[in-house]
Design a protein around this motif. Structure first.
Motif, short mmCIF file in Angstrom:
data_model
loop_
_atom_site.label_atom_id
_atom_site.label_comp_id
_atom_site.label_asym_id
_atom_site.label_seq_id
_atom_site.Cartn_x
_atom_site.Cartn_y
_atom_site.Cartn_z
N PRO A 93 0.85 -1.20 0.00
CA PRO A 93 0.00 0.00 0.00
C PRO A 93 0.88 1.25 0.00
N PRO A 94 0.40 2.35 -0.55
CA PRO A 94 1.22 3.56 -0.66
C PRO A 94 1.78 4.05 0.67
N MET A 95 1.02 3.94 1.76
CA MET A 95 1.52 4.42 3.05
C MET A 95 2.69 3.58 3.55
N TRP A 115 8.62 3.03 4.32
CA TRP A 115 9.90 2.37 4.06
C TRP A 115 10.87 3.33 3.37
N TRP A 116 10.38 4.16 2.48
CA TRP A 116 11.24 5.15 1.83
C TRP A 116 11.78 6.14 2.85
#
Length: 92
Positions: free
Chosen positions: A39-41, A46-47
């Protein structure tokens, strides 16, 4: 004297990596996470965790090369070695 300290740090890092390998379970049925699966969140989280590590690594590389420009060859060989190891299929 500085080389001795760096060698000591490297030795401790190697020992930590060896201890980590002992903790890892013997059997693992894992694979890479497919693209677009997170999922984007989670991907953003992680980024955000990755970016400080990337920054610190680049700063350390710059310092190493500024201290001794001959270290470029060693860094290149280490990178090539890691690339070759990542391409090998190691099985028991």
């Amino acid at each position: 004297m500085k080389a001795d300290q760096q060698l000591k740090k490297l030795s401790l890092s190697g020992l930590a990596a060896a201890l980590l390998l002992l903790v890892v379970p013997e059997q693992a049925f894992a694979m890479h996470i497919m693209e677009g699966f997170l999922p984007p969140m989670w991907a953003l989280a992680w980024w955000l965790l990755f970016l400080p590590c990337l920054w610190y690594g680049l700063v350390r590389l710059r310092r190493i090369v500024q201290d001794d420009s001959n270290q470029k060859v060693l860094l290149a060989l280490c990178g090539a070695f890691i690339f070759v190891l990542s391409a090998l299929k190691i099985r028991r």
